[in-house]
Write a protein that holds these residues in place. Structure first.
Motif, PDB file in Angstrom:
ATOM      1  N   UNK A 192      10.239   9.892   2.920  1.00 20.61           N
ATOM      2  CA  UNK A 192       9.367  10.170   1.866  1.00 20.61           C
ATOM      3  C   UNK A 192       8.377   8.985   1.530  1.00 20.61           C
ATOM      4  N   UNK A 193       7.088   9.150   1.494  1.00 18.69           N
ATOM      5  CA  UNK A 193       6.284   8.021   1.275  1.00 18.69           C
ATOM      6  C   UNK A 193       5.508   8.143  -0.218  1.00 18.69           C
ATOM      7  N   UNK A 194       5.119   7.103  -0.654  1.00 14.84           N
ATOM      8  CA  UNK A 194       4.203   7.252  -2.081  1.00 14.84           C
ATOM      9  C   UNK A 194       3.174   6.227  -2.150  1.00 14.84           C
ATOM     10  N   UNK A 195       2.173   6.659  -2.158  1.00 14.81           N
ATOM     11  CA  UNK A 195       0.949   5.795  -2.265  1.00 14.81           C
ATOM     12  C   UNK A 195       0.766   5.208  -3.877  1.00 14.81           C
ATOM     13  N   UNK A 196       0.168   4.212  -4.286  1.00 10.76           N
ATOM     14  CA  UNK A 196      -0.007   3.869  -5.561  1.00 10.76           C
ATOM     15  C   UNK A 196      -0.625   4.847  -6.674  1.00 10.76           C
ATOM     16  N   UNK A 220       0.664  -1.261  -0.040  1.00 11.03           N
ATOM     17  CA  UNK A 220      -0.104  -0.005   0.013  1.00 11.03           C
ATOM     18  C   UNK A 220       0.846   1.148  -0.082  1.00 11.03           C
ATOM     19  N   UNK A 221       2.107   1.263   0.462  1.00 11.72           N
ATOM     20  CA  UNK A 221       2.866   2.346   0.546  1.00 11.72           C
ATOM     21  C   UNK A 221       4.254   1.881   0.209  1.00 11.72           C
ATOM     22  N   UNK A 222       5.176   2.957  -0.307  1.00 10.97           N
ATOM     23  CA  UNK A 222       6.608   2.858  -0.596  1.00 10.97           C
ATOM     24  C   UNK A 222       7.307   3.926   0.367  1.00 10.97           C
ATOM     25  N   UNK A 223       8.339   3.603   1.019  1.00  9.17           N
ATOM     26  CA  UNK A 223       8.797   4.638   1.863  1.00  9.17           C
ATOM     27  C   UNK A 223      10.416   4.597   1.297  1.00  9.17           C
ATOM     28  N   UNK A 224      11.197   5.777   1.332  1.00  7.32           N
ATOM     29  CA  UNK A 224      12.233   6.088   0.935  1.00  7.32           C
ATOM     30  C   UNK A 224      12.948   6.963   1.750  1.00  7.32           C
ATOM     31  N   UNK A 225      14.355   6.641   2.073  1.00 10.31           N
ATOM     32  CA  UNK A 225      15.218   7.923   2.451  1.00 10.31           C
ATOM     33  C   UNK A 225      16.180   8.350   1.361  1.00 10.31           C
ATOM     34  N   UNK A 226      16.105   9.686   1.227  1.00 12.20           N
ATOM     35  CA  UNK A 226      17.088  10.190   0.341  1.00 12.20           C
ATOM     36  C   UNK A 226      17.764  11.501   0.670  1.00 12.20           C
TER      37      UNK A 226
END
Length: 153
Positions: free
Chosen positions: A120-124, A73-79
């Protein structure tokens, strides 16, 4: 028909709201089920030397409403701010509706200098959204070189 499919797509996007994001060195699970956060970064992440690879742990509390249980349901990333490539990224399933606590232990991060680490997060089907940030401070290479030269004389 395209209007209906747009509505269906919108209905499949899970809801997400962050409650807390804690950056720390490590997270351990006690026998009683409690999470123990070690080395919590209350201020900057201060690095002794650069470049270096470190493990950054994140303790997250969030509320979600999944479209379908078990699907990512969600993608998390560190950048690092100003860089497009993430230093670490993970896809997470939403198992059930409600508040969830998640411990992400030792996410590898390559640090080449001072900057700002973004969570950061990203939903579909949506864009990335910043939910937390932490400043990273490395020693100034010029200051290190000058102090090294002074010690050699």
């Amino acid at each position: 028909m395209s209007m209906d499919s747009g509505k269906a797509l919108g209905a499949e996007i899970p809801a997400f709201r962050l409650i807390n994001a804690v950056f720390c060195e490590d997270i351990r699970r006690e026998d009683n089920g409690k999470d123990m956060l070690l080395g919590v970064y209350g201020g900057d992440i201060v690095i002794a030397r650069c470049p270096i690879r470190v493990g950054v742990s994140l303790w997250l509390q969030y509320v979600s409403a999944p479209a379908k249980a078990g699907e990512t349901g969600i993608h998390l990333r560190l950048r690092f701010e100003g860089h497009d490539e993430p230093v670490s990224q993970i896809g997470l399933p939403f198992m059930e509706e409600g508040e969830t606590t998640l411990a992400l232990r030792g996410m590898p991060v390559a640090i080449n200098g001072s900057g700002v680490l973004l969570l950061e997060y990203c939903l579909p089907g949506q864009d990335w959204v910043e939910i937390a940030r932490k400043r990273v401070t490395c020693p100034d290479p010029a200051a290190e070189a000058s102090s090294g030269d002074a010690g050699d004389t």
